[in-house]
Design a protein around this motif. Structure first.
Motif, PDB file in Angstrom:
ATOM      1  N   LEU A   7      14.311  15.863 -14.744  1.00  0.00           N
ATOM      2  CA  LEU A   7      13.475  16.609 -13.795  1.00  0.00           C
ATOM      3  C   LEU A   7      13.243  15.762 -12.542  1.00  0.00           C
ATOM      4  N   ALA A   8      12.920  14.497 -12.765  1.00  0.00           N
ATOM      5  CA  ALA A   8      12.657  13.596 -11.638  1.00  0.00           C
ATOM      6  C   ALA A   8      13.880  13.523 -10.717  1.00  0.00           C
ATOM      7  N   GLU A   9      15.064  13.522 -11.313  1.00  0.00           N
ATOM      8  CA  GLU A   9      16.307  13.445 -10.542  1.00  0.00           C
ATOM      9  C   GLU A   9      16.423  14.566  -9.502  1.00  0.00           C
ATOM     10  N   HIS A  10      15.975  15.766  -9.880  1.00  0.00           N
ATOM     11  CA  HIS A  10      16.183  16.935  -9.013  1.00  0.00           C
ATOM     12  C   HIS A  10      14.937  17.326  -8.219  1.00  0.00           C
ATOM     13  N   VAL A  11      13.871  16.538  -8.333  1.00  0.00           N
ATOM     14  CA  VAL A  11      12.626  16.932  -7.680  1.00  0.00           C
ATOM     15  C   VAL A  11      12.829  17.076  -6.163  1.00  0.00           C
ATOM     16  N   LYS A  39       5.347  13.638 -11.084  1.00  0.00           N
ATOM     17  CA  LYS A  39       4.779  12.461 -11.768  1.00  0.00           C
ATOM     18  C   LYS A  39       5.906  11.532 -12.222  1.00  0.00           C
ATOM     19  N   ALA A  40       6.958  12.120 -12.803  1.00  0.00           N
ATOM     20  CA  ALA A  40       8.066  11.306 -13.305  1.00  0.00           C
ATOM     21  C   ALA A  40       8.790  10.592 -12.166  1.00  0.00           C
ATOM     22  N   ALA A  41       8.769  11.193 -10.974  1.00  0.00           N
ATOM     23  CA  ALA A  41       9.422  10.549  -9.831  1.00  0.00           C
ATOM     24  C   ALA A  41       8.553   9.428  -9.266  1.00  0.00           C
ATOM     25  N   GLY A  42       7.343   9.278  -9.802  1.00  0.00           N
ATOM     26  CA  GLY A  42       6.486   8.174  -9.378  1.00  0.00           C
ATOM     27  C   GLY A  42       5.439   8.535  -8.343  1.00  0.00           C
ATOM     28  N   VAL A  43       5.226   9.817  -8.119  1.00  0.00           N
ATOM     29  CA  VAL A  43       4.193  10.230  -7.161  1.00  0.00           C
ATOM     30  C   VAL A  43       2.834   9.802  -7.722  1.00  0.00           C
ATOM     31  N   MET A  82       0.851  -1.197   0.000  1.00  0.00           N
ATOM     32  CA  MET A  82       0.000   0.000   0.000  1.00  0.00           C
ATOM     33  C   MET A  82       0.891   1.253   0.000  1.00  0.00           C
ATOM     34  N   PRO A  83       0.520   2.260  -0.786  1.00  0.00           N
ATOM     35  CA  PRO A  83       1.379   3.453  -0.830  1.00  0.00           C
ATOM     36  C   PRO A  83       1.425   4.175   0.517  1.00  0.00           C
ATOM     37  N   THR A  84       2.601   4.657   0.856  1.00  0.00           N
ATOM     38  CA  THR A  84       2.709   5.434   2.084  1.00  0.00           C
ATOM     39  C   THR A  84       2.820   6.916   1.736  1.00  0.00           C
ATOM     40  N   SER A  85       2.607   7.724   2.760  1.00  0.00           N
ATOM     41  CA  SER A  85       2.591   9.164   2.494  1.00  0.00           C
ATOM     42  C   SER A  85       3.846   9.832   3.037  1.00  0.00           C
ATOM     43  N   HIS A  86       4.230  10.883   2.338  1.00  0.00           N
ATOM     44  CA  HIS A  86       5.359  11.713   2.742  1.00  0.00           C
ATOM     45  C   HIS A  86       4.800  13.111   2.902  1.00  0.00           C
ATOM     46  N   VAL A  87       4.919  13.670   4.087  1.00  0.00           N
ATOM     47  CA  VAL A  87       4.217  14.925   4.366  1.00  0.00           C
ATOM     48  C   VAL A  87       5.168  16.117   4.331  1.00  0.00           C
ATOM     49  N   PRO A 147      16.695  16.962   0.699  1.00  0.00           N
ATOM     50  CA  PRO A 147      17.773  16.311  -0.057  1.00  0.00           C
ATOM     51  C   PRO A 147      17.692  14.785  -0.030  1.00  0.00           C
ATOM     52  N   ASP A 148      16.981  14.219   0.953  1.00  0.00           N
ATOM     53  CA  ASP A 148      16.889  12.755   1.044  1.00  0.00           C
ATOM     54  C   ASP A 148      15.661  12.192   0.351  1.00  0.00           C
ATOM     55  N   PHE A 149      14.946  13.040  -0.385  1.00  0.00           N
ATOM     56  CA  PHE A 149      13.676  12.615  -0.988  1.00  0.00           C
ATOM     57  C   PHE A 149      13.791  11.263  -1.688  1.00  0.00           C
ATOM     58  N   HIS A 150      14.824  11.142  -2.536  1.00  0.00           N
ATOM     59  CA  HIS A 150      14.917   9.922  -3.343  1.00  0.00           C
ATOM     60  C   HIS A 150      15.253   8.679  -2.513  1.00  0.00           C
ATOM     61  N   LYS A 151      15.841   8.888  -1.330  1.00  0.00           N
ATOM     62  CA  LYS A 151      16.180   7.741  -0.475  1.00  0.00           C
ATOM     63  C   LYS A 151      14.919   7.161   0.163  1.00  0.00           C
ATOM     64  N   LYS A 152      13.939   8.043   0.452  1.00  0.00           N
ATOM     65  CA  LYS A 152      12.748   7.582   1.169  1.00  0.00           C
ATOM     66  C   LYS A 152      11.611   7.199   0.244  1.00  0.00           C
TER      67      LYS A 152
END
Ligand code: SF4
Lengths: 407, 162
Positions: free
Chosen positions: B30-34, B72-76, B1-6, B40-45
């Motif tokens: 674009l997704a790389e720098h979102v 969207k490209a980052a998968g949100v 199930m998708p989790t949320s990031h607030v 800065p840890d967005f992509h890790k979580k």
């Protein structure tokens, strides 16, 4: 039922009377995109199956956000825009023409009573001309390019009345609008039109009216429109004003004659205070330009302060005239020479360092005082720099003393 | 199930994708720098399919469509905010990033959510709560259902309000 200016302009285009809250489809009198938004708009236009523009005379491309191109990637996007203009027959304002909004106004691509859609959030600037102008994204713009129309919800209107005839010494439209942004906050006008009235507004020049409308973007507004009272244009026009008893969601009254010079502190344009509170804050970098405050009167205000003087040691000052016309005018009347002699660096007309794409990114820990409209973290290309926003007079005065100084 | 990031209030588009990266048609870049200046840890979580939840005025500032495109490209899978800046809201729907306005949500990072987009209903499994989103005009729902304005106009050739 009596109408606000936004309701009137939208009604004139919708072919029926429309009021706040209603949805309507309206023909668009003009639209434009920049090198930030046009490539995506062109892509979406083609994906929608677009083979010709709804009206090639009503669509304009402007290369201003990163112009001249700082790298090959952006150079290729510029090429894509130039090729599109050639193929589809729309106008293209190439590097050095100036900032999209100033270019549209200088070239009379927007007139009183028009509906204009720009793929840039500061498009409401044209409300100074008594027009209904909105910022949209690239895909919405592509749909306008294709159909010549847009769907809109008629906005509710917030009426801002600026009372008082005479402004305090050193106070200009920027100080007034910073006060309005403070009162309405960065989200306080979301989905709304902001309509300006009052004695203080009636005597403002077109340039100063543009400042008032420019920063409605920093209140989240859909559009900003100035009452046509006192508006002087080089051509005849049909003024559109609100009717008595039009319905407003909110009315804000401000005594403009008592407003002191204002400054927005990092990192939000609505964190506004009197300049006097921040006197003495050291600065590294002063910037005058942008669609907010890069016009002739802004450059002249700076030149008046810097005439025969030198900016403080260790401070650099960058000036980007808003358009080629502004640059030519400022050259002719000696403003540019005065600024250069005082130690300023003049860069080509365009967005300059405003959005951090090129030309004058601040260093880590540096403090910038800027005549622009946004001071979000990272706005000028470095999240470790801090940006204060103020009028051109305050920026020039601060450059002169190397610290934030009241004009 | 998708989790949320607030994230908080007034997340501007400069923080979603800095202006210096926007001049490109390379969506992956674009997704790389979102969110990089904001988190800065967005992509890790963040795991593709996860949800972003925010407070007031999400997406304020610049009209850059690169902001919803980058998300969207980052998968949100969906953004849920108390309310949105208007250009961002329109842009998101137009490019096919689902967005819901839920003025009274109390979603916290890590909450697991079940989202019914068209009904505008979000179930918070962690908190055992249900929220309903503000109703959108029909034309927006239609655009969202088509996956964006490009498909909508390809199909309808024009806007249909009712
Ligand atoms: S000058 Fe700045 S705010 Fe104005 S259009 Fe250019 S980047 Fe945007």
């Amino acid at each position: 039922m009596p109408q606000t200016i936004a309701e009137k302009i939208l009604s004139n285009h919708a072919g029926k009377k429309v009021y706040a809250g209603e949805l309507c489809i309206v023909p668009v009198d003009g639209c434009m995109a920049t090198d930030t938004t046009a490539p995506l708009a062109i892509k979406a236009f083609k994906e929608m199956g677009g083979t010709q523009l709804a009206d090639k005379n009503k669509f304009h491309l402007i290369i201003d956000h990163a112009a001249p191109a700082p790298n090959e990637r952006i150079a290729n996007l510029h090429t894509l825009m130039r090729n599109f203009a050639k193929e589809y027959g729309c106008s293209l304002y190439d590097i050095g023409s100036g900032i999209c909004h100033q270019v549209m106004v200088d070239n009379q691509k927007v007139k009183p009573g028009d509906i204009f859609m720009g793929a840039d959030s500061h498009t409401p600037t044209y409300g100074a001309l008594n027009a209904f102008a909105c910022g949209v994204g690239s895909t919405d713009l592509a749909a306008v390019m294709l159909t010549g129309k847009i769907w809109l919800k008629v906005p509710q209107t917030i009426k801002v009345i600026l009372h008082g005839k005479k402004l305090q010494l050193g106070v200009s439209g920027k100080d007034l609008v910073l006060e309005v942004v403070k009162q309405l906050t960065i989200s306080g006008a979301t989905y709304h039109a902001v309509e300006y009235h009052g004695e203080a507004v009636e005597q403002l020049s077109l340039s100063q009216r543009m400042v008032l409308c420019n920063m409605v973007a920093e209140m989240g507004a859909k559009t900003g429109i100035v009452s046509p009272k006192g508006l002087q244009l080089p051509y005849a026009f049909n003024p559109i004003d609100a009717e008595d008893d039009a319905v407003y969601s909110r009315v804000i009254e401000i005594d403009a004659s008592s407003i002191q010079p204002k400054i927005a502190i990092p990192n939000s344009p609505d964190d506004v205070h009197d300049v006097s509170r921040y006197i003495g804050t050291k600065i590294n970098y002063a910037f005058i330009g942008t669609c907010t405050n890069g016009r002739l009167d802004d450059l002249q205000a700076a030149a008046k302060i810097l005439k025969g003087q030198k900016i403080a040691e260790g401070v650099r000052m960058v000036i980007a005239p808003a358009s080629k016309q502004v640059l030519i005018d400022a050259l002719q009347d000696g403003t540019i020479q005065t600024l250069i002699e005082a130690g300023a660096t003049i860069i080509n007309s365009g967005c300059g360092p405003c959005v951090g794409s090129h030309e004058g990114v601040p260093g880590d820990g540096e403090i910038v005082i800027s005549a622009a409209n946004r001071n979000f973290k990272g706005r000028m290309g470095n999240p470790n720099a801090s940006i204060y926003l103020a009028s051109p007079a305050t920026v020039a005065m601060s450059a002169l003393y190397g610290q934030i100084t009241n004009p | 199930m998708p989790t949320s990031h607030v994230y908080g209030n007034n997340i501007d588009t400069d923080r979603i994708i800095p202006g210096k990266y926007t001049k490109t048609l390379d969506i992956a870049s674009l997704a790389e720098h979102v969110m990089e200046d904001l988190d800065p840890d967005f992509h890790k979580k963040f795991v593709a399919g996860d949800i972003i939840a925010a407070g007031d005025n999400f997406g304020c500032g610049s009209s850059r469509e690169q902001a919803p495109i980058a998300l969207k490209a980052a998968g949100v899978s969906v953004v849920i905010a108390k309310f949105y800046a208007r250009i961002f809201f329109r842009n998101a729907i137009n490019i096919g990033l689902p967005v819901l306005e839920i003025p009274d949500h109390d979603i916290e990072t890590g909450d697991e959510l079940l989202v019914d987009l068209l009904a505008g209903i979000v179930k918070n499994k962690t908190k055992n709560k249900t929220y309903s989103a503000t109703k959108m005009p029909k034309v927006m729902l239609d655009i969202m259902q088509e996956g964006g304005l490009v498909n909508y106009l390809k199909k309808n050739k024009d806007y249909i309000l009712e």
